[in-house]
Motif scaffolding. Structure first.
Motif, short mmCIF file in Angstrom:
data_model
loop_
_atom_site.label_atom_id
_atom_site.label_comp_id
_atom_site.label_asym_id
_atom_site.label_seq_id
_atom_site.Cartn_x
_atom_site.Cartn_y
_atom_site.Cartn_z
N VAL A 136 -9.48 -18.37 -5.90
CA VAL A 136 -8.59 -17.22 -5.68
C VAL A 136 -7.23 -17.70 -5.17
CG1 VAL A 136 -8.24 -15.07 -4.44
CG2 VAL A 136 -10.54 -15.69 -5.21
N ALA A 137 -6.18 -17.31 -5.89
CA ALA A 137 -4.83 -17.66 -5.48
C ALA A 137 -4.17 -16.52 -4.72
CB ALA A 137 -3.98 -18.01 -6.70
N ASP A 138 -4.47 -15.28 -5.13
CA ASP A 138 -3.83 -14.12 -4.52
C ASP A 138 -4.67 -12.89 -4.85
OD1 ASP A 138 -1.99 -12.64 -3.13
OD2 ASP A 138 -0.32 -12.93 -4.52
N THR A 139 -4.44 -11.82 -4.11
CA THR A 139 -5.14 -10.56 -4.34
C THR A 139 -4.17 -9.40 -4.22
OG1 THR A 139 -5.73 -10.25 -2.02
CG2 THR A 139 -7.30 -11.48 -3.38
N CYS A 140 -4.55 -8.26 -4.80
CA CYS A 140 -3.80 -7.03 -4.58
C CYS A 140 -4.74 -5.85 -4.82
CB CYS A 140 -2.56 -6.95 -5.44
SG CYS A 140 -2.86 -6.61 -7.17
N SER A 163 6.30 -6.64 -7.14
CA SER A 163 6.18 -5.32 -7.76
C SER A 163 4.77 -4.75 -7.64
CB SER A 163 6.58 -5.37 -9.24
OG SER A 163 5.75 -6.27 -9.96
N VAL A 164 3.74 -5.62 -7.65
CA VAL A 164 2.37 -5.10 -7.55
C VAL A 164 1.98 -4.86 -6.10
CG1 VAL A 164 1.68 -6.24 -9.68
CG2 VAL A 164 1.25 -7.38 -7.51
N LYS A 165 2.63 -5.54 -5.19
CA LYS A 165 2.34 -5.31 -3.78
C LYS A 165 2.94 -3.97 -3.33
CE LYS A 165 0.58 -9.50 -3.08
NZ LYS A 165 -0.78 -9.79 -2.58
N GLU A 166 4.10 -3.65 -3.89
CA GLU A 166 4.77 -2.41 -3.54
C GLU A 166 4.27 -1.24 -4.40
OE1 GLU A 166 8.72 -3.57 -4.35
OE2 GLU A 166 8.89 -4.92 -2.63
N PRO A 218 4.11 -2.34 -11.97
CA PRO A 218 3.45 -2.01 -10.71
C PRO A 218 1.98 -2.40 -10.68
CG PRO A 218 3.65 -0.05 -12.04
CD PRO A 218 4.39 -1.13 -12.76
N ASN A 219 1.40 -2.74 -11.83
CA ASN A 219 -0.01 -3.10 -11.89
C ASN A 219 -0.17 -4.46 -12.57
OD1 ASN A 219 -2.92 -3.05 -13.06
ND2 ASN A 219 -2.87 -1.26 -11.72
N PRO A 220 -1.03 -5.33 -12.05
CA PRO A 220 -1.19 -6.65 -12.66
C PRO A 220 -1.68 -6.60 -14.10
CG PRO A 220 -2.19 -6.62 -10.47
CD PRO A 220 -1.83 -5.20 -10.82
N ASP A 229 -0.55 11.00 -9.50
CA ASP A 229 0.23 11.20 -8.28
C ASP A 229 0.44 9.90 -7.51
OD1 ASP A 229 0.35 13.90 -8.89
OD2 ASP A 229 -1.41 14.39 -7.68
N GLY A 230 0.68 8.83 -8.26
CA GLY A 230 0.95 7.53 -7.66
C GLY A 230 -0.27 6.75 -7.25
N GLU A 231 -1.47 7.32 -7.42
CA GLU A 231 -2.70 6.63 -7.04
C GLU A 231 -3.34 6.02 -8.28
OE1 GLU A 231 -7.11 7.51 -5.07
OE2 GLU A 231 -5.58 9.08 -5.13
N PHE A 232 -3.65 4.74 -8.22
CA PHE A 232 -4.27 4.05 -9.34
C PHE A 232 -5.69 4.56 -9.57
CE2 PHE A 232 -6.92 0.36 -10.74
CZ PHE A 232 -6.44 0.29 -12.04
N LEU A 233 -6.01 4.81 -10.84
CA LEU A 233 -7.33 5.33 -11.19
C LEU A 233 -8.20 4.31 -11.91
CD1 LEU A 233 -6.34 8.91 -12.46
CD2 LEU A 233 -7.27 8.27 -10.22
N THR A 234 -7.68 3.70 -12.98
CA THR A 234 -8.51 2.78 -13.74
C THR A 234 -7.68 1.88 -14.65
OG1 THR A 234 -10.43 2.63 -15.24
CG2 THR A 234 -8.85 4.41 -15.65
N ASN A 235 -8.24 0.72 -14.96
CA ASN A 235 -7.67 -0.16 -15.98
C ASN A 235 -8.50 -0.12 -17.25
OD1 ASN A 235 -9.57 -2.12 -14.25
ND2 ASN A 235 -9.50 -2.87 -16.35
#
Length: 255
Positions: A136-140, A163-166, A218-220, A229-235
């Motif tokens: 693991v190098a990084d997470t979000c 951008s993905v952290k914010e 905004p998403n990896p 409404d700004g909340e991530f639901l699914t990939n």
């Protein structure tokens, strides 16, 4: 076991595994091949088993990747898939070994790939990758992991971009970010938008059409990311049926 590289010379004749053929009126294969054609000019490699099945690895220099990661000198794995009857026969190992050998021949620092804490649809299996030495190098949030395989000890680890952290996404209503990196988006984005409209929901599709936009997304997982409404639901790339399941789950949890 014979592996074949799909390149600009044979792209039109070869199937591309993740979308072997398309039905009349669909553009899944053609949109993916157009995306591949442009990326191959930037160094993308599409290596597959020479069979009519979903067994392939797709990678390119991380600097050219359509992903919000900072990994100079690495190869970025876009997609790595072995499915169905081909599982457990060593094809995944063979594809990964070829990718590693190519990276070393190019003088790269290592490999980097987007995954998750546990296996999720459309993303590489973290269990397998970690077994093969990826760390693991990084997470979000909410569950993404950036995994890497350095070729030498002490190599600087890659990381997600700010951008993905914010995660600055549209806050009002439903928003779907997507690219043509996966052929299924050409088919299922219109399916989702139409299915949602039939249920009284308006989804705003945001088609990412440039590397610069993708690298500041905004998403990896720039291939497909659905928000409300700004909340991530699914990939997960949704069909009408799977969208209904998502709505039922949201109603049950009150989200």
């Amino acid at each position: 076991m014979e592996l074949k590289k799909v390149n600009l010379d044979n792209l039109e004749q070869e199937h591309i595994c993740c979308a072997i053929s398309e039905k009349k009126g669909e553009t899944s294969v053609s949109s993916k091949k157009q995306w591949l054609r442009q990326r191959m000019e930037e160094g993308l490699v599409f290596l597959k088993l020479d069979e009519r099945g979903k067994v392939f690895i797709e990678y390119l220099p991380a600097e050219a990747a359509w992903a919000p990661v900072e990994a100079p000198g690495y190869l970025y794995i876009d997609c790595f898939w072995v499915s169905g009857k081909y599982k457990g026969k060593g094809y995944g190992d063979a594809l990964l070994e070829e990718c590693i050998a190519d990276g070393k021949a190019q003088g790269k620092k290592g490999l980097v790939v987007l995954s998750t804490k546990k296996k999720m649809p459309f993303l590489s299996d973290p269990g397998y990758l970690k077994y093969k030495g990826f760390i693991v190098a990084d997470t979000c949030k909410p569950y993404y992991e950036l995994l890497y395989l350095p070729f030498e000890q002490g190599t600087e680890a890659p990381k997600f971009r700010h951008s993905v952290k914010e995660a600055a996404v549209l806050k009002d209503g439903w928003t779907l970010y997507y690219t043509n990196q996966c052929p299924h988006t050409a088919k299922y984005v219109p399916v989702l938008v139409d299915a949602a409209a039939e249920r009284g929901i308006k989804i705003q599709p945001v088609h990412i059409e440039s590397r610069e936009t993708a690298q500041n997304a905004p998403n990896p997982f720039t291939t497909y990311a659905l928000y409300r409404d700004g909340e991530f639901l699914t990939n997960e790339i949704l069909s009408e049926k799977s969208f209904d399941k998502l709505l039922t789950r949201m109603n049950e949890t009150g989200k």
